[in-house]
Structure formats: C-alpha cells, structure tokens
Design an enzyme around this catalytic site. Structure first.
Site, PDB file in Angstrom:
ATOM      1  N   CYS A   7       0.837  -1.198   0.000  1.00  0.00           N
ATOM      2  CA  CYS A   7       0.000   0.000   0.000  1.00  0.00           C
ATOM      3  C   CYS A   7       0.877   1.255   0.000  1.00  0.00           C
ATOM      4  O   CYS A   7       1.713   1.433   0.892  1.00  0.00           O
ATOM      5  CB  CYS A   7      -0.901  -0.035   1.232  1.00  0.00           C
ATOM      6  SG  CYS A   7      -1.772   1.504   1.516  1.00  0.00           S
ATOM      7  N   CYS A  10       0.488   3.287   3.254  1.00  0.00           N
ATOM      8  CA  CYS A  10       1.229   2.683   4.375  1.00  0.00           C
ATOM      9  C   CYS A  10       2.725   2.993   4.243  1.00  0.00           C
ATOM     10  O   CYS A  10       3.400   3.258   5.246  1.00  0.00           O
ATOM     11  CB  CYS A  10       1.011   1.171   4.426  1.00  0.00           C
ATOM     12  SG  CYS A  10      -0.594   0.676   5.094  1.00  0.00           S
ATOM     13  N   ASP A  33      -1.491  16.314  -1.190  1.00  0.00           N
ATOM     14  CA  ASP A  33      -1.755  15.469  -2.358  1.00  0.00           C
ATOM     15  C   ASP A  33      -0.718  15.778  -3.435  1.00  0.00           C
ATOM     16  O   ASP A  33      -0.390  16.935  -3.674  1.00  0.00           O
ATOM     17  CB  ASP A  33      -3.176  15.722  -2.885  1.00  0.00           C
ATOM     18  CG  ASP A  33      -3.639  14.614  -3.797  1.00  0.00           C
ATOM     19  OD1 ASP A  33      -4.549  13.854  -3.413  1.00  0.00           O
ATOM     20  OD2 ASP A  33      -3.075  14.479  -4.911  1.00  0.00           O
ATOM     21  N   HIS A  49      -4.181   0.486   8.372  1.00  0.00           N
ATOM     22  CA  HIS A  49      -4.597   0.219   6.990  1.00  0.00           C
ATOM     23  C   HIS A  49      -6.041  -0.253   6.957  1.00  0.00           C
ATOM     24  O   HIS A  49      -6.320  -1.434   7.162  1.00  0.00           O
ATOM     25  CB  HIS A  49      -3.684  -0.798   6.312  1.00  0.00           C
ATOM     26  CG  HIS A  49      -4.103  -1.074   4.891  1.00  0.00           C
ATOM     27  ND1 HIS A  49      -3.695  -0.294   3.837  1.00  0.00           N
ATOM     28  CD2 HIS A  49      -4.940  -2.004   4.368  1.00  0.00           C
ATOM     29  CE1 HIS A  49      -4.252  -0.737   2.725  1.00  0.00           C
ATOM     30  NE2 HIS A  49      -5.015  -1.780   3.020  1.00  0.00           N
ATOM     31  N   GLY A  99     -14.844   6.337  -7.396  1.00  0.00           N
ATOM     32  CA  GLY A  99     -13.680   7.075  -7.873  1.00  0.00           C
ATOM     33  C   GLY A  99     -12.436   6.898  -7.021  1.00  0.00           C
ATOM     34  O   GLY A  99     -11.503   7.690  -7.101  1.00  0.00           O
ATOM     35  N   HIS A 106      -8.773   7.502   3.037  1.00  0.00           N
ATOM     36  CA  HIS A 106      -8.236   8.862   3.113  1.00  0.00           C
ATOM     37  C   HIS A 106      -9.348   9.866   2.905  1.00  0.00           C
ATOM     38  O   HIS A 106     -10.287   9.644   2.156  1.00  0.00           O
ATOM     39  CB  HIS A 106      -7.108   9.084   2.103  1.00  0.00           C
ATOM     40  CG  HIS A 106      -7.455   8.740   0.682  1.00  0.00           C
ATOM     41  ND1 HIS A 106      -7.456   7.439   0.216  1.00  0.00           N
ATOM     42  CD2 HIS A 106      -7.818   9.510  -0.360  1.00  0.00           C
ATOM     43  CE1 HIS A 106      -7.801   7.442  -1.055  1.00  0.00           C
ATOM     44  NE2 HIS A 106      -8.035   8.690  -1.440  1.00  0.00           N
ATOM     45  N   HIS A 108      -9.889  13.630   1.589  1.00  0.00           N
ATOM     46  CA  HIS A 108      -9.331  14.788   0.887  1.00  0.00           C
ATOM     47  C   HIS A 108      -9.849  16.049   1.577  1.00  0.00           C
ATOM     48  O   HIS A 108     -11.050  16.166   1.844  1.00  0.00           O
ATOM     49  CB  HIS A 108      -9.832  14.859  -0.555  1.00  0.00           C
ATOM     50  CG  HIS A 108      -9.392  13.745  -1.449  1.00  0.00           C
ATOM     51  ND1 HIS A 108      -8.378  13.886  -2.369  1.00  0.00           N
ATOM     52  CD2 HIS A 108      -9.835  12.475  -1.589  1.00  0.00           C
ATOM     53  CE1 HIS A 108      -8.221  12.760  -3.035  1.00  0.00           C
ATOM     54  NE2 HIS A 108      -9.100  11.876  -2.593  1.00  0.00           N
TER      55      HIS A 108
END
Ligand code: 5GP
Ligand code: ZN
Length: 119
Positions: A7, A10, A33, A49, A99, A106, A108
């Site tokens: 990942c 991670c 980002d 995770h 998407g 996470h 955004h």
C-alpha cells in the site's frame, strides 16, 4: 488490517515514500496530495490500513471522528480562509464507482481561492 506491504499510503506513513507532511500523531497522518485539484489539497489518513469507507464500522467511530475534528484546524493552518467566505471541501472516494484510486482510507481536504482545477 495493520500495515499493508503493497500500500503506497502505508509506505508514506512508514517514511518509505517521501511526502510533504502536514500533521502526524499516534493515530493519523496528513500530507499534501501529489496532484492537487485546489490551491490547498491535503489528505488525512489513519495510520491503520483500512482499505476504504466500505470497511468502516462503529468501532472506527473515534478514529473517524478524530479525522473530521482535525480537518478544520489543518485547513486553516494550510491556508484555507475562514468560514463562511472561505471554507473547504471534504471528500472520501469509496470503491471503483466512487472514484477511489488508492485503497487506504483517506479524506481529501480541499480549499483556497477559486477556480480550482477540478470540483
Ligand atoms: P482517490 O482517488 O483514491 O480518492 O485519491 C488518491 C489521491 O492520492 C489522489 O488525489 C492522488 O493524487 C494522491 N496520491 C496518489 N499517490 C500519491 C503519492 O505517492 N503521494 C501523494 N502525496 N499523493 C498521492
Ligand atoms: Zn495502507
């Protein structure tokens, strides 16, 4: 569901992939980002995770609450103007049709003066 060796998020938490860190504590990590859509665009992730919101249960409520409670503070620190003229957008893409591209949960956080690249 602790660290997943394949990942990328991670690996970012572990420092194996570099990132521009915004915040870190024992539970959470936040970083810019790599392909921002807005003047301010960072991600808040649990260190744990969890692949997506689809795996979230009530046992994760404190962790998710902590993410949501941290977002406004970090948004201001990162340059979002205050509410109500400023503000920010919180988005969590979930699954292919939602998407989602990176399968480590996470949030955004996007903000800053418009126009934005997307959204
Ligand atoms: P998703 O589409 O899964 O909601 O969003 C994944 C986000 O992670 C995208 O906005 C993408 O730009 C960002 N991203 C993907 N790989 C990396 C990386 O290696 N470093 C950073 N900082 N962001 C990344
Ligand atoms: Zn992960």
């Amino acid at each position: 569901m602790s660290a997943d060796a394949n990942c990328i998020f991670c690996k970012i938490v572990a420092g194996q992939i570099p990132s521009k860190k915004v915040f870190e504590d024992e539970d959470l990590f936040a970083f810019h980002d790599i392909a921002p859509w807005a003047p301010v665009h960072f991600l808040i992730i649990p260190k744990l995770h969890i692949p997506s919101m689809a795996q979230v249960g009530l046992e994760h409520a404190p962790l998710l609450g902590k993410i949501m409670a941290l977002a406004p503070r970090l948004a201001l620190e990162q340059g979002c103007r205050p509410y109500p003229e400023g503000g920010f957008r919180i988005v969590t893409n979930t699954g292919a049709e939602g998407g989602q591209e990176v399968h480590h949960l996470h949030v955004h956080v996007m903000g800053g003066p418009r126009p934005w690249l997307r959204g």
